[in-house]
Write a protein that holds these residues in place. Structure first.
Motif, PDB file in Angstrom:
ATOM      1  N   GLY A   1      -7.654   0.494   5.653  1.00  0.00           N
ATOM      2  CA  GLY A   1      -7.776   1.510   4.716  1.00  0.00           C
ATOM      3  C   GLY A   1      -9.426   1.810   4.896  1.00  0.00           C
ATOM      4  N   THR A   2      -9.761   2.873   4.059  1.00  0.00           N
ATOM      5  CA  THR A   2     -11.242   3.035   4.051  1.00  0.00           C
ATOM      6  C   THR A   2     -12.036   1.952   3.226  1.00  0.00           C
ATOM      7  OG1 THR A   2     -10.662   5.422   3.994  1.00  0.00           O
ATOM      8  CG2 THR A   2     -12.811   4.726   3.238  1.00  0.00           C
ATOM      9  N   SER A   3     -11.284   1.301   2.243  1.00  0.00           N
ATOM     10  CA  SER A   3     -11.934   0.486   1.541  1.00  0.00           C
ATOM     11  C   SER A   3     -12.068  -0.817   2.337  1.00  0.00           C
ATOM     12  CB  SER A   3     -11.154   0.137   0.199  1.00  0.00           C
ATOM     13  OG  SER A   3     -10.812   1.235  -0.409  1.00  0.00           O
TER      14      SER A   3
ATOM     15  N   SER B   1       3.710   3.515  -1.905  1.00  0.00           N
ATOM     16  CA  SER B   1       3.736   3.978  -3.196  1.00  0.00           C
ATOM     17  C   SER B   1       5.017   3.726  -3.981  1.00  0.00           C
ATOM     18  CB  SER B   1       3.044   5.425  -3.457  1.00  0.00           C
ATOM     19  OG  SER B   1       1.711   5.302  -3.001  1.00  0.00           O
TER      20      SER B   1
ATOM     21  N   ASN C   1      -0.691  -2.308 -12.445  1.00  0.00           N
ATOM     22  CA  ASN C   1      -0.391  -1.011 -11.502  1.00  0.00           C
ATOM     23  C   ASN C   1       0.457  -0.116 -12.320  1.00  0.00           C
ATOM     24  OD1 ASN C   1      -0.027   0.554  -9.378  1.00  0.00           O
ATOM     25  ND2 ASN C   1       1.113  -0.861  -8.049  1.00  0.00           N
TER      26      ASN C   1
ATOM     27  N   ASP D   1      -8.620   3.205   9.283  1.00  0.00           N
ATOM     28  CA  ASP D   1      -7.791   3.694   8.144  1.00  0.00           C
ATOM     29  C   ASP D   1      -6.672   4.045   8.850  1.00  0.00           C
ATOM     30  OD1 ASP D   1      -7.152   5.042   5.684  1.00  0.00           O
ATOM     31  OD2 ASP D   1      -7.960   6.774   6.080  1.00  0.00           O
TER      32      ASP D   1
ATOM     33  N   TYR E   1      -6.063  -5.689  -6.366  1.00  0.00           N
ATOM     34  CA  TYR E   1      -6.357  -6.090  -7.506  1.00  0.00           C
ATOM     35  C   TYR E   1      -5.019  -6.897  -8.112  1.00  0.00           C
ATOM     36  CZ  TYR E   1      -3.590  -1.970  -8.563  1.00  0.00           C
ATOM     37  OH  TYR E   1      -2.557  -0.994  -8.394  1.00  0.00           O
TER      38      TYR E   1
ATOM     39  N   LYS F   1     -14.451   2.337  -2.454  1.00  0.00           N
ATOM     40  CA  LYS F   1     -14.870   3.605  -1.717  1.00  0.00           C
ATOM     41  C   LYS F   1     -16.071   4.112  -2.037  1.00  0.00           C
ATOM     42  CE  LYS F   1     -10.249   5.202  -0.022  1.00  0.00           C
ATOM     43  NZ  LYS F   1      -9.490   4.094  -0.635  1.00  0.00           N
TER      44      LYS F   1
ATOM     45  N   CYS G   1       0.950  -1.367   0.019  1.00  0.00           N
ATOM     46  CA  CYS G   1       0.016  -0.178  -0.003  1.00  0.00           C
ATOM     47  C   CYS G   1       0.912   1.314  -0.028  1.00  0.00           C
ATOM     48  CB  CYS G   1      -0.978  -0.007   1.286  1.00  0.00           C
ATOM     49  SG  CYS G   1      -0.385  -0.128   2.599  1.00  0.00           S
TER      50      CYS G   1
ATOM     51  N   TYR H   1      -7.056   5.729  -3.740  1.00  0.00           N
ATOM     52  CA  TYR H   1      -7.454   4.542  -4.729  1.00  0.00           C
ATOM     53  C   TYR H   1      -9.047   4.302  -4.412  1.00  0.00           C
ATOM     54  CZ  TYR H   1      -7.931  -0.364  -5.446  1.00  0.00           C
ATOM     55  OH  TYR H   1      -8.077  -1.696  -6.080  1.00  0.00           O
TER      56      TYR H   1
ATOM     57  N   ARG I   1       2.303  12.931   5.038  1.00  0.00           N
ATOM     58  CA  ARG I   1       2.775  11.897   4.006  1.00  0.00           C
ATOM     59  C   ARG I   1       3.646  13.083   2.989  1.00  0.00           C
ATOM     60  NH1 ARG I   1      -0.119   7.133   0.961  1.00  0.00           N
ATOM     61  NH2 ARG I   1      -0.479   6.748   3.170  1.00  0.00           N
TER      62      ARG I   1
ATOM     63  N   THR J   1      -6.788   7.618  -8.492  1.00  0.00           N
ATOM     64  CA  THR J   1      -6.898   6.439  -9.243  1.00  0.00           C
ATOM     65  C   THR J   1      -7.887   5.617  -9.379  1.00  0.00           C
ATOM     66  OG1 THR J   1      -5.513   4.878  -7.887  1.00  0.00           O
ATOM     67  CG2 THR J   1      -4.104   6.514  -8.869  1.00  0.00           C
TER      68      THR J   1
ATOM     69  N   GLU K   1      -1.255  12.079   0.062  1.00  0.00           N
ATOM     70  CA  GLU K   1      -1.707  10.873  -0.176  1.00  0.00           C
ATOM     71  C   GLU K   1      -2.517  10.746  -1.607  1.00  0.00           C
ATOM     72  OE1 GLU K   1      -3.829   9.645   3.487  1.00  0.00           O
ATOM     73  OE2 GLU K   1      -4.835   7.842   2.403  1.00  0.00           O
ATOM     74  N   VAL K   2      -2.327   9.180  -2.134  1.00  0.00           N
ATOM     75  CA  VAL K   2      -3.183   9.299  -3.241  1.00  0.00           C
ATOM     76  C   VAL K   2      -4.303   8.362  -2.976  1.00  0.00           C
ATOM     77  CG1 VAL K   2      -2.912   8.226  -5.619  1.00  0.00           C
ATOM     78  CG2 VAL K   2      -1.046   9.552  -4.534  1.00  0.00           C
TER      79      VAL K   2
ATOM     80  N   PHE L   1      -0.061   3.097 -11.950  1.00  0.00           N
ATOM     81  CA  PHE L   1       0.082   4.318 -11.007  1.00  0.00           C
ATOM     82  C   PHE L   1       1.643   3.786 -10.350  1.00  0.00           C
ATOM     83  CE2 PHE L   1      -0.038   4.777  -6.470  1.00  0.00           C
ATOM     84  CZ  PHE L   1       0.149   6.311  -6.280  1.00  0.00           C
TER      85      PHE L   1
HETATM   86  N1  LIG Z   1      -4.040   2.442  -8.308  1.00  0.00           N
HETATM   87  C1  LIG Z   1      -3.357   2.240  -7.105  1.00  0.00           C
HETATM   88  N2  LIG Z   1      -2.743   1.127  -7.007  1.00  0.00           N
HETATM   89  C2  LIG Z   1      -1.865   0.770  -5.708  1.00  0.00           C
HETATM   90  N3  LIG Z   1      -1.996   1.551  -4.734  1.00  0.00           N
HETATM   91  C3  LIG Z   1      -2.744   2.816  -4.859  1.00  0.00           C
HETATM   92  C4  LIG Z   1      -3.486   3.251  -5.994  1.00  0.00           C
HETATM   93  N4  LIG Z   1      -3.935   4.328  -5.795  1.00  0.00           N
HETATM   94  C5  LIG Z   1      -3.662   4.611  -4.509  1.00  0.00           C
HETATM   95  N5  LIG Z   1      -2.910   3.640  -3.917  1.00  0.00           N
HETATM   96  C6  LIG Z   1      -2.303   3.693  -2.540  1.00  0.00           C
HETATM   97  O1  LIG Z   1      -3.280   3.104  -1.832  1.00  0.00           O
HETATM   98  C7  LIG Z   1      -3.490   4.007  -0.697  1.00  0.00           C
HETATM   99  C8  LIG Z   1      -5.039   4.024  -0.290  1.00  0.00           C
HETATM  100  O2  LIG Z   1      -5.523   3.395   0.903  1.00  0.00           O
HETATM  101  P1  LIG Z   1      -6.716   3.764   1.516  1.00  0.00           P
HETATM  102  O3  LIG Z   1      -6.705   4.269   2.753  1.00  0.00           O
HETATM  103  O4  LIG Z   1      -7.593   2.901   1.158  1.00  0.00           O
HETATM  104  O5  LIG Z   1      -7.426   5.223   0.612  1.00  0.00           O
HETATM  105  C9  LIG Z   1      -2.723   5.191  -0.815  1.00  0.00           C
HETATM  106  O6  LIG Z   1      -1.476   4.987   0.444  1.00  0.00           O
HETATM  107  C10 LIG Z   1      -2.014   5.107  -1.994  1.00  0.00           C
HETATM  108  O7  LIG Z   1      -0.633   5.348  -1.716  1.00  0.00           O
END
Ligand SMILES: Nc1ncnc2c1ncn2[C@@H]1O[C@H](COP(=O)(O)O)[C@@H](O)[C@H]1O
Ligand SMILES: Nc1ncnc2c1ncn2[C@@H]1O[C@H](COP(=O)(O)O)[C@@H](O)[C@H]1O
Ligand SMILES: Nc1ncnc2c1ncn2[C@@H]1O[C@H](COP(=O)(O)O)[C@@H](O)[C@H]1O
Ligand SMILES: Nc1ncnc2c1ncn2[C@@H]1O[C@H](COP(=O)(O)O)[C@@H](O)[C@H]1O
Ligand SMILES: [Mg+2]
Ligand SMILES: [Mg+2]
Ligand SMILES: [Mg+2]
Ligand SMILES: [Mg+2]
Ligand SMILES: [Mg+2]
Ligand SMILES: [Mg+2]
Ligand SMILES: [Mg+2]
Ligand SMILES: [Mg+2]
Lengths: 220, 220, 220, 220, 220, 220, 220, 220
Positions: H91-93, A189, B198, H117, H170, B24, A187, B20, B9, B46, B17-18, B200
């Motif tokens: 994570g949120t997901s 990057s 991936n 999270d 994924y 969600k 997770c 995903y 971060r 993403t 933070e990016v 990204f």
């Molecule tokens: N397309 C992607 N593939 C893999 N990791 C990602 C992608 N987009 C975002 N992320 C990472 O996933 C994490 C998001 O976790 P979450 O807390 O569920 O939003 C972030 O720390 C990102 O660095």
């Protein structure tokens, strides 16, 4: 017959061909190194046993053997070790693979900082060495079992992280598959991954990145 | 409740933070981006759908949508694109993943050179663009099916190569596993790998490496 | 009791039954070859050890042992070697499997051109031998690790290509699975595949195809 | 941008590039076929839907659609169908993949003999058509479930056999893996294999072999 | 402590507990058989080595050792062998597993007809023994590699067929998985399957079925 | 063209060919059943949808549809149901597969005793129905998730047990693989296994065994 | 260098670091235990061989060796064994793993009740010991092959159950995967699982739970 | 017919049978809950859709629907929530699975502290909530992708940790397999694991452990 040495590789990539010893006979390895040593020094032979080392000495070639790393360096010459590569290991059992990365990088002319046994079961050990991590141009993270260390390091630093899953573990570690999948799904990057137990590949790519940091690219 | 944004971060890694988007809900994504946009610009989301894009516009935030790449950039601002990252694809079907890498890298401030549809079934296509490859500080190689392109590029260039296996294929490609294993077992030495599809992650790490090339590290 | 030799096979397929030695006891192999040698010459025994070879000599049968190929030929007689089969290997470590293919094809009366150690990590090595490839009626491509060579050769030639994945590699090569999947998913069109390390099967099918080329089929 | 058509391929391999439609957008397919049709006829597009067919007609190109085979032939012209390729299927459900092989081979100028629904659950059905099998220069055997038919045919004939495992089945057929493994481990000797459901690849290689049979190679 | 012998099993199922020797120490096996022999005869111990056999003889118990089958029978007594079970093997290398099935069935009081080396690579060998197959009350089919024999036999006979996949093979046979999947996906209808190399389990179930045939069930 | 009906099968195995509807078009199924109904009654079509049922009615053939079992019986006629087959299910969600077994067996002329929802999470439910189990000539045990029920039943009864793993479950059940492996590794001795969700195959083999029990084999 | 002992762990978790001996050299193990024994007693070393034990004795440290459990306890001191943990094994062959759990728990100060060889093939053996199960605060269930015992125990008791799959079995047990999947998919509700053969991990968590039972948590 | 409700379970384990809705028809679920509600309250139905909820309301039973958790509680009554269970998500997901655990535990009468999270990509987020973790009697850790959070939490706390891998991710996450393997191979000692996405199972076992903490076991 048996080997078509890629003599052009050094010009192309800056490093002569590296010999992967598994599956090659002693005479084949002797022949390959013999021919290469006419043109090159610091020839790397990976997955080398003591038997390989002795066979090379026997044909009168100078060489060094790094036992833990299973690396032999034929026709060795001193080389300046520049920049800063962190090689981090999760446990003591991962050290042979970490050493393969570290010795590869050192032989290719990089300064290596070894940070061993800082796995996530005791996260404070890693937090204690954060400053060492922050100073590296690139980090190689070597871990077996669940391989979580790559993600944790990846979340802490701003340099590229190369994960090396190891085959340390048993049962559902499936010979390193658990750590491999863990690192591929990081997770954090900035993490990319090499094959299970491929310390060589990680050390090699870390060298490419560290050299970029030291020798600034020409302005565009 | 649902999100603990890692506001630190950006300080730590240089990039906020990016997001995903898969898994969600729309309100969650809206909430996260809303809070982040108080502090950050060029926020990357993403795996974003048109629906996500419209939901962000609806709450009055400026944003851009890159359809092929499935990337949304919230609070966009112009950023200088420096250095040189080659993004190489094997086939036309791999382009969405290649675009995810390219758009990520561009948003993070890198110059990207797209070199698409040069797969190994017609190797002369790749040989024709060798000069483009040689100019890059780092290459991202995107390939599905047997993923052989990463090894061939890795054998040609002296910069780091980041392989991105794609899920393009059928049957024994097992959703990208064939290409993933192929790249992990590359016989070329400077290749590391990220997760299937991936783009990204590859674009992100390529950015880290390219930035090193542009901003020489302080002498040690 | 233990073996029901398919004596009819030679009439049906032009080649007598081939003995797969693994899992058979020495007396069983002796018995089978003894009975077959009453009717046939150039009897192939694959996966044969030195021990098998000596046991056959002991019962007074003439035979030859090809050590690298692990093939024993019982009741050998000279046979004209016609046509042109290219046997191509990616690395030095793949040679034992390549030899299994080559010796099989030679024993069945084919001319074989060995082209070894031309893997994709140094693609110019392959390009240098293109003319040899163009002259073959059929190519056998033997490669471990990521097995990319089959696709590259498949994209260069207009003859059928038979890929042989080998178990050379470690970690995520999974004993040849990476190369197998790679070859099955080849983006080049004329490639079919045999089992991991099955040099015999590839040499056998290559022989069938090469013989077609030499003995033109009756006009239809 | 999106496609670098391998125009040289036809010179190299005798067949122009074949378009794999999955993962390509309609405008991309239109653009590729449009450019190719300036130089080539009988352009093959595999995994084509009715939607693809209609899109090509719409831009004013002549084309034919083979529904079961999911193949579209753009810019079709009559071609003599020579030699003899047997396309054999185990069951009725395997016919779409068998048709992909048959239509590919026919478009490339081969005579095809379809022998369908002769699976091993009723072996007499196969024995009844032995004469048809004996007349072929090469056989394509298409089977799902346990894929045993490839071995049985391989044991009967003296021509090369190309096995095509299909995804017909459920549960532990794992989308064709059971049939794939079965064919790779065939105890019959002249069998090679292509990817699951890859009728195209089998038809293509069968064409290469059949053409050899028809056009005898020059004496060596 | 270490064993809780299921002394009630004989009453329940007609057969005393069978000892699986792998993973048990010699003293444990001695202790278990010693206690069982107070109540039972013809005690089956599977996966028994010569060492196990000698250890049982040493404590003064009568026993027989079937080497190929790796079965030891302790406290043996003559037993009438009734009915008719066909044990069929594909190749010579599959015989040890076939013998495990045959010896199990014979010890349990069944007449066994061994039909070995009739694999599908030469289908006429099987057709020649059809009459033997038709006479059996139940067939055990033992095959490695692609395991196709179970389907072919299943399509020929009207009695139940129990397939036993063996680990004979290499590469993509994955230690018997190819044969296992093949048999599980049999297109013939009366086939069920036991674990890889589980000759014992097949012989045991065949005995249950054969006994039903011999001792007609009471009218309902 | 599309179907070569195995009309001989009924003579050979006592049951006419059974139609597996998945992957067949409606016209194909109509054609096959139409031809078969000239010679046979009680024609089984498995994996049949309502659409298939209506298509057969439309061409004027009498037929019955068993919705839960997804079985259609064309040209039905009354048949005496003899003997005793126990069909046991672990949970309510396994009932559709259990019904496929039960309806198959009943159509083939067997008496079936349904014993549903007696999984091991509440073992007393199974112990309560022991007497029913003891009366059966053969048991079919249908279970998803961990599939433990087959072993428990196998340890209780003295008749043959046929395990049917189902795809009921999620996550690491892997579509029935967990239950399949569980049953293949049963520590109880009389258990054999059919494919995941293959109620048909289990019902068919159970019928073969039950018929043996009812019609005593001729004395030997 | 090679080890960064987590001396803080004891304060954090109540137990000092446990040494996993596989993959560590004898001098490394000696060094680690030597340093730890300055602060701790009852130091657990798992997967320890006789050779490890002798090496520790040689450097003058007191230690005990539990051969079946492969556990060494360095610097042992008597510890009160409180509460009640049931360690249940399916077969005799599973005892080494069960002992690893039991000895771990005892060393950590828990009373252990060993209930061995009560697998589901003879379910009455388990029912006979129900009272023992009901008295435990937590149960560890150790089983190989199909691992069904965990579900059956989980359905009987009201305490937490920790399943330990073992690698006992062959063929499709895949080194314990069958039992692992079985336990993960348990239809009983209170079951969690540890890695294959991980008796240590189960004994450790059982100890945490049993200690909770003995030392009531402070009122909230 | 279709359901044999385990009415005895409540006496045995303290909790009535829980209904797993997937694979059951609406009338089956109505019937089961109807009968259960005669004897029980707070009946849990997992994997319940809105459609299930409405069907239960329709037959006049009181019930609550927890949408994110996909849990329906039929015949709800207030229950005191005691002790302290931490439910932690990476994570949120991952929240839907975390909610399944939390709602299960609350319905069974436990106090739950949600900590969402706090994944390892930003480890400081976890360190900030350490005090919350230290107060829990048991922790449920829910994580997808590489699932590293379970190990990091396991290394920080002294209470039992139950890991729940989720299918978030994924490519090489393989529907949760990466996280599952990661957690099974945790280098931290007190971690056990439940099935992918099995929030229910984790919440249930956490409840058993938390209740032990609250109700001290009787002295032994
Ligand atoms: N397309 C992607 N593939 C893999 N990791 C990602 C992608 N987009 C975002 N992320 C990472 O996933 C994490 C998001 O976790 P979450 O807390 O569920 O939003 C972030 O720390 C990102 O660095
Ligand atoms: N330990 C290693 N792991 C992976 N690749 C390696 C290793 N050592 C050498 N190589 C690569 O393997 C190739 C050797 O192929 P060959 O020696 O021709 O069989 C070289 O191009 C190296 O770059
Ligand atoms: N549900 C089923 N599962 C497995 N095999 C089946 C099933 N239904 C029919 N069959 C078998 O599948 C074969 C049909 O193959 P096909 O020629 O494609 O119709 C027949 O021989 C049947 O014995
Ligand atoms: N190296 C090999 N790999 C695969 N198949 C082989 C090999 N050598 C022999 N065979 C085939 O294996 C079959 C031998 O089976 P068996 O009856 O066990 O001797 C023969 O029909 C050969 O065609
Ligand atoms: Mg350590
Ligand atoms: Mg293209
Ligand atoms: Mg080489
Ligand atoms: Mg058919
Ligand atoms: Mg044979
Ligand atoms: Mg139920
Ligand atoms: Mg026992
Ligand atoms: Mg987050």
């Amino acid at each position: 017959g048996y080997a078509r040495i890629d003599t052009h590789r050094c010009a192309r990539t800056g490093v002569p061909e590296v010999i992967y010893c598994e599956g090659k006979s002693i005479p084949q390895i002797q022949g390959i190194i013999n021919r290469m040593s006419e043109h090159h020094s610091n020839i790397l032979a990976t997955r080398a046993t003591w038997e390989v080392f002795e066979a090379i000495e026997k044909i009168g070639l100078e060489c060094q053997y790094h036992e833990q790393a299973r690396i032999m360096v034929a026709n060795p010459r001193p080389v300046e070790q520049v920049g800063n590569i962190a090689v981090v290991s999760a446990g003591t059992s991962d050290i042979p693979v970490a050493e393969e990365a570290a010795v590869t990088a050192e032989t290719l002319g990089n300064h290596v900082n070894r940070i061993y046994d800082v796995g996530v079961a005791g996260i404070h050990r890693l937090l204690n060495v954060c400053d060492d991590l922050f100073e590296a141009n690139v980090s190689v993270v070597v871990a077996g079992m669940e391989g979580a260390l790559a993600s944790v390091v990846g979340g802490l630093v701003s340099c590229p992280v190369i994960g090396v899953p190891t085959s340390v573990g048993y049962g559902a570690s499936f010979g390193g598959v658990a750590a491999l999948l863990s690192m591929l799904n990081s997770c954090a990057s900035g993490v990319s991954v090499v094959n299970i137990d491929n310390g060589f590949g990680a050390g090699y790519q870390a060298s490419l990145i560290n050299k970029i940091a030291v020798n600034k690219a020409p302005p565009e």
